[in-house]
Design a protein around this motif. Structure first.
Motif, PDB file in Angstrom:
ATOM      1  N   PRO A 151       0.806  -1.231   0.000  1.00 29.22           N
ATOM      2  CA  PRO A 151       0.000   0.000   0.000  1.00 29.22           C
ATOM      3  C   PRO A 151       0.834   1.274   0.000  1.00 29.22           C
ATOM      4  O   PRO A 151       0.517   2.245  -0.677  1.00 29.22           O
ATOM      5  CB  PRO A 151      -0.814  -0.128   1.297  1.00 29.22           C
ATOM      6  CG  PRO A 151      -0.848  -1.588   1.573  1.00 29.22           C
ATOM      7  CD  PRO A 151       0.489  -2.107   1.122  1.00 29.22           C
ATOM      8  N   ARG A 198       8.720  -1.450  -9.296  1.00 31.03           N
ATOM      9  CA  ARG A 198       8.592  -2.754  -8.644  1.00 31.03           C
ATOM     10  C   ARG A 198       7.364  -3.447  -9.243  1.00 31.03           C
ATOM     11  O   ARG A 198       6.300  -2.843  -9.331  1.00 31.03           O
ATOM     12  CB  ARG A 198       8.447  -2.643  -7.118  1.00 31.03           C
ATOM     13  CG  ARG A 198       9.682  -2.086  -6.425  1.00 31.03           C
ATOM     14  CD  ARG A 198       9.586  -2.220  -4.926  1.00 31.03           C
ATOM     15  NE  ARG A 198       9.850  -3.591  -4.490  1.00 31.03           N
ATOM     16  CZ  ARG A 198       9.650  -4.032  -3.241  1.00 31.03           C
ATOM     17  NH1 ARG A 198       9.120  -3.216  -2.343  1.00 31.03           N
ATOM     18  NH2 ARG A 198       9.950  -5.286  -2.910  1.00 31.03           N
ATOM     19  N   ASN A 206       7.190  -6.958   7.151  1.00 33.10           N
ATOM     20  CA  ASN A 206       6.630  -5.791   7.844  1.00 33.10           C
ATOM     21  C   ASN A 206       5.374  -5.362   7.114  1.00 33.10           C
ATOM     22  O   ASN A 206       5.391  -5.114   5.909  1.00 33.10           O
ATOM     23  CB  ASN A 206       7.625  -4.630   7.899  1.00 33.10           C
ATOM     24  CG  ASN A 206       6.972  -3.364   8.457  1.00 33.10           C
ATOM     25  OD1 ASN A 206       6.644  -2.437   7.719  1.00 33.10           O
ATOM     26  ND2 ASN A 206       6.734  -3.327   9.768  1.00 33.10           N
ATOM     27  N   THR A 207       4.298  -5.296   7.900  1.00 31.72           N
ATOM     28  CA  THR A 207       2.998  -4.909   7.328  1.00 31.72           C
ATOM     29  C   THR A 207       2.370  -3.831   8.201  1.00 31.72           C
ATOM     30  O   THR A 207       1.142  -3.761   8.320  1.00 31.72           O
ATOM     31  CB  THR A 207       2.079  -6.146   7.298  1.00 31.72           C
ATOM     32  OG1 THR A 207       1.953  -6.613   8.661  1.00 31.72           O
ATOM     33  CG2 THR A 207       2.644  -7.254   6.434  1.00 31.72           C
ATOM     34  N   ALA A 251       4.516   0.247   6.099  1.00 30.67           N
ATOM     35  CA  ALA A 251       4.178  -0.369   4.813  1.00 30.67           C
ATOM     36  C   ALA A 251       2.868   0.166   4.240  1.00 30.67           C
ATOM     37  O   ALA A 251       2.414  -0.295   3.196  1.00 30.67           O
ATOM     38  CB  ALA A 251       4.093  -1.879   4.977  1.00 30.67           C
ATOM     39  N   THR A 252       2.265   1.103   4.967  1.00 31.49           N
ATOM     40  CA  THR A 252       0.907   1.547   4.596  1.00 31.49           C
ATOM     41  C   THR A 252       0.767   3.047   4.894  1.00 31.49           C
ATOM     42  O   THR A 252       1.737   3.725   5.178  1.00 31.49           O
ATOM     43  CB  THR A 252      -0.132   0.780   5.433  1.00 31.49           C
ATOM     44  OG1 THR A 252       0.020   1.156   6.817  1.00 31.49           O
ATOM     45  CG2 THR A 252       0.031  -0.728   5.294  1.00 31.49           C
ATOM     46  N   THR A 293      -1.605  -3.550   7.913  1.00 33.25           N
ATOM     47  CA  THR A 293      -2.572  -4.568   7.499  1.00 33.25           C
ATOM     48  C   THR A 293      -2.511  -5.743   8.478  1.00 33.25           C
ATOM     49  O   THR A 293      -3.245  -5.762   9.460  1.00 33.25           O
ATOM     50  CB  THR A 293      -2.281  -5.021   6.053  1.00 33.25           C
ATOM     51  OG1 THR A 293      -0.927  -5.496   5.987  1.00 33.25           O
ATOM     52  CG2 THR A 293      -2.452  -3.867   5.077  1.00 33.25           C
ATOM     53  N   GLY A 345       0.688 -10.134   5.333  1.00 32.58           N
ATOM     54  CA  GLY A 345       0.115  -9.194   4.376  1.00 32.58           C
ATOM     55  C   GLY A 345       0.088  -9.822   3.003  1.00 32.58           C
ATOM     56  O   GLY A 345       0.161 -11.043   2.857  1.00 32.58           O
ATOM     57  N   ALA A 346       0.033  -8.955   2.003  1.00 37.28           N
ATOM     58  CA  ALA A 346       0.007  -9.443   0.624  1.00 37.28           C
ATOM     59  C   ALA A 346       0.474  -8.336  -0.305  1.00 37.28           C
ATOM     60  O   ALA A 346       0.344  -7.145   0.009  1.00 37.28           O
ATOM     61  CB  ALA A 346      -1.390  -9.903   0.224  1.00 37.28           C
ATOM     62  N   ASN A 395       3.277 -12.765  -1.623  1.00 39.17           N
ATOM     63  CA  ASN A 395       3.728 -12.037  -0.438  1.00 39.17           C
ATOM     64  C   ASN A 395       5.224 -12.273  -0.282  1.00 39.17           C
ATOM     65  O   ASN A 395       5.859 -12.974  -1.066  1.00 39.17           O
ATOM     66  CB  ASN A 395       2.953 -12.473   0.808  1.00 39.17           C
ATOM     67  CG  ASN A 395       3.140 -11.494   1.972  1.00 39.17           C
ATOM     68  OD1 ASN A 395       2.990 -10.287   1.812  1.00 39.17           O
ATOM     69  ND2 ASN A 395       3.507 -12.022   3.120  1.00 39.17           N
ATOM     70  N   LYS A 396       5.803 -11.644   0.746  1.00 43.92           N
ATOM     71  CA  LYS A 396       7.238 -11.745   0.969  1.00 43.92           C
ATOM     72  C   LYS A 396       7.753 -13.175   0.914  1.00 43.92           C
ATOM     73  O   LYS A 396       7.110 -14.082   1.450  1.00 43.92           O
ATOM     74  CB  LYS A 396       7.566 -11.132   2.338  1.00 43.92           C
ATOM     75  CG  LYS A 396       9.023 -11.062   2.687  1.00 43.92           C
ATOM     76  CD  LYS A 396       9.884 -10.397   1.629  1.00 43.92           C
ATOM     77  CE  LYS A 396       9.317  -9.078   1.196  1.00 43.92           C
ATOM     78  NZ  LYS A 396       9.885  -8.573  -0.091  1.00 43.92           N
ATOM     79  N   PHE A 428       9.557 -12.392  -3.447  1.00 45.60           N
ATOM     80  CA  PHE A 428       8.170 -12.771  -3.141  1.00 45.60           C
ATOM     81  C   PHE A 428       7.982 -14.234  -3.510  1.00 45.60           C
ATOM     82  O   PHE A 428       8.780 -14.812  -4.247  1.00 45.60           O
ATOM     83  CB  PHE A 428       7.187 -11.891  -3.933  1.00 45.60           C
ATOM     84  CG  PHE A 428       7.274 -10.424  -3.590  1.00 45.60           C
ATOM     85  CD1 PHE A 428       7.914  -9.532  -4.434  1.00 45.60           C
ATOM     86  CD2 PHE A 428       6.740  -9.942  -2.406  1.00 45.60           C
ATOM     87  CE1 PHE A 428       8.016  -8.182  -4.111  1.00 45.60           C
ATOM     88  CE2 PHE A 428       6.830  -8.593  -2.076  1.00 45.60           C
ATOM     89  CZ  PHE A 428       7.468  -7.715  -2.932  1.00 45.60           C
TER      90      PHE A 428
HETATM   91  C1  LIG Z   1       1.240  -4.260   3.871  1.00 45.30           C
HETATM   92  S1  LIG Z   1       2.777  -4.484   3.096  1.00 45.30           S
HETATM   93  C2  LIG Z   1       2.533  -5.820   2.073  1.00 45.30           C
HETATM   94  C3  LIG Z   1       3.818  -6.550   1.734  1.00 45.30           C
HETATM   95  O1  LIG Z   1       4.890  -5.710   1.217  1.00 45.30           O
HETATM   96  C4  LIG Z   1       6.144  -6.225   1.703  1.00 45.30           C
HETATM   97  O2  LIG Z   1       7.115  -6.360   0.714  1.00 45.30           O
HETATM   98  P1  LIG Z   1       8.336  -5.284   0.617  1.00 45.30           P
HETATM   99  O3  LIG Z   1       8.847  -5.042   2.002  1.00 45.30           O
HETATM  100  O4  LIG Z   1       9.348  -5.978  -0.294  1.00 45.30           O
HETATM  101  O5  LIG Z   1       7.730  -4.061  -0.030  1.00 45.30           O
HETATM  102  C5  LIG Z   1       5.793  -7.584   2.249  1.00 45.30           C
HETATM  103  O6  LIG Z   1       5.649  -8.537   1.201  1.00 45.30           O
HETATM  104  C6  LIG Z   1       4.456  -7.270   2.882  1.00 45.30           C
HETATM  105  O7  LIG Z   1       3.753  -8.397   3.299  1.00 45.30           O
END
Ligand SMILES: CSC[C@H]1O[C@H](OP(=O)(O)O)[C@H](O)[C@@H]1O
Length: 360
Positions: free
Chosen positions: A73, A107, A172-173, A177-178, A183, A249-250, A261-262, A328
């Motif tokens: 997000p 990305r 990290n969610t 991350a938002t 989330t 998260g997703a 997801n991660k 991912f």
């Molecule tokens: C709510 S964040 C969703 C998701 O994004 C993260 O990936 P990244 O740190 O590589 O951007 C991770 O997969 C989280 O679960």
């Protein structure tokens, strides 16, 4: 089985929509400043709190690619403000198209980035001219709606968790991350506030250490005790009976519920199924890609080998060894017990259930 959409006779009534979450909503990794975008540089956390001032769409795209801002997000919101910067720089519609391409290419896996950027581009094209003020209103709306969605998902997800449960989360969610609250971490915050949790575990999440550096830091700010584990300890932890939920998260959820997801999520979900731990995916509807039938075609981002062979700029592997760094993976819908969105909860996602939940 599809649960009723949120707030409409859902079969698990949230405990209280009045729970005060303000203490968890103080952190904002993204700040619009009128002619530039301020981003909390997550590459430096938790040791250093520093901000990046992005004054062009290229600088925003570079920040997204470098994970200075990250999280599905959050990169969607940053991308939206990147489009506003592009519109401020040029009134030529062709330049806005180029800006959208630059941002989306930063990305590939998280659908939120393309969803936000292409949504602003489409709105400008439907208006027939490039209006920075109108695009800014849309970007601010995306950010505001994400925060509201996170708080609502927190309630819906927490209602799934019976008291005395232990939870494990990956990556990290959270607010980082938002637009705030988070989330999966928002569900953990809500469940903690409602005294439903006996323990919170977080994986370190190699190679970028989002868990060790970011989730642990966020939970410390909250005063929520968490225990960090090595990624490879997830299955063993589940074997001890100390966790009842894996809450993640997703980045992109396909129409059938397959979830990108991660990296490491899929193997945690496989272990969870083996040990009777339930799997909850928490994501706003902007993470659902109904145009993608299943997870087979989700593009998995490959990143630099050095993220595997070096840590903090220091080599950690045998010199010259090659590395493969997919960041991912895709968890099949059959391994997921609940997908929590702000529109409601889908349990044991069956084909068509998400489309039904998200139908207008
Ligand atoms: C709510 S964040 C969703 C998701 O994004 C993260 O990936 P990244 O740190 O590589 O951007 C991770 O997969 C989280 O679960």
């Amino acid at each position: 089985m599809l649960c009723a959409p949120a707030g409409h006779g859902a079969n698990r009534t949230p405990v209280s929509a009045m729970t005060n979450y303000d203490q968890y909503d103080s952190l904002r990794p993204i700040e619009w400043r009128g002619d530039h975008l301020r981003l909390l540089d997550q590459r430096l956390l938790p040791a250093t709190v520093a901000w990046l001032d992005c004054r062009s769409v290229t600088e925003v795209a570079d920040a997204i690619h470098a994970l200075a801002v990250r999280g599905a997000p959050a990169i969607g919101i940053a991308g939206a403000y990147g489009m506003v910067l592009a519109a401020q720089a040029s009134s030529d519609p062709a330049d806005l198209v180029t800006a959208a391409q630059t941002l989306v290419q930063a990305r590939p896996t998280a659908v939120n980035l393309a969803w936000a950027v292409q949504g602003l581009l489409a709105s400008a094209q439907s208006e027939g001219h490039v209006d920075p003020a109108a695009l800014l209103l849309r970007a601010q709306s995306i950010e505001r709606e994400d925060l509201a969605a996170n708080r609502h998902m927190g309630e819906l997800g927490a209602a799934q968790i019976t008291g005395g449960s232990g939870v494990l989360t990956h990556c990290n969610t959270g607010s980082l991350a938002t637009a705030g609250f988070g989330t999966a971490l928002g569900v953990i915050r809500a469940a903690w506030a409602q005294q439903r949790l006996s323990a919170v575990f977080a994986t370190e999440t190699r190679p970028w250490l989002q868990g060790a550096r970011l989730t642990a830091w966020e939970l410390q700010q909250d005063g929520i005790p968490a225990t960090l584990i090595a990624d490879s300890a997830g299955a063993h932890l589940m074997s001890t009976g100390r966790v009842q939920w894996l809450v993640v998260g997703a980045d992109r959820i396909a129409a059938n519920g397959d979830t990108a997801n991660k990296i490491g999520t899929c193997q945690l979900a496989i272990a969870a199924r083996h040990y009777g731990v339930k799997v909850m995916v928490v994501a706003p509807s902007s993470t659902v890609d109904l145009a993608m039938a299943n997870g087979r075609d989700i593009e998995i981002e490959l990143r630099d080998e050095a993220e595997i062979t070096r840590l903090g700029g220091q080599p950690t592997a045998a010199p010259g060894v090659r590395a493969w760094n997919p960041v991912f993976d895709v968890t099949p819908a059959g391994l997921i017990d609940a997908i929590v969105t702000e529109r409601g909860v889908v349990e044991q996602p069956a084909p068509g259930a998400l489309a039904q939940l998200l139908s207008p």
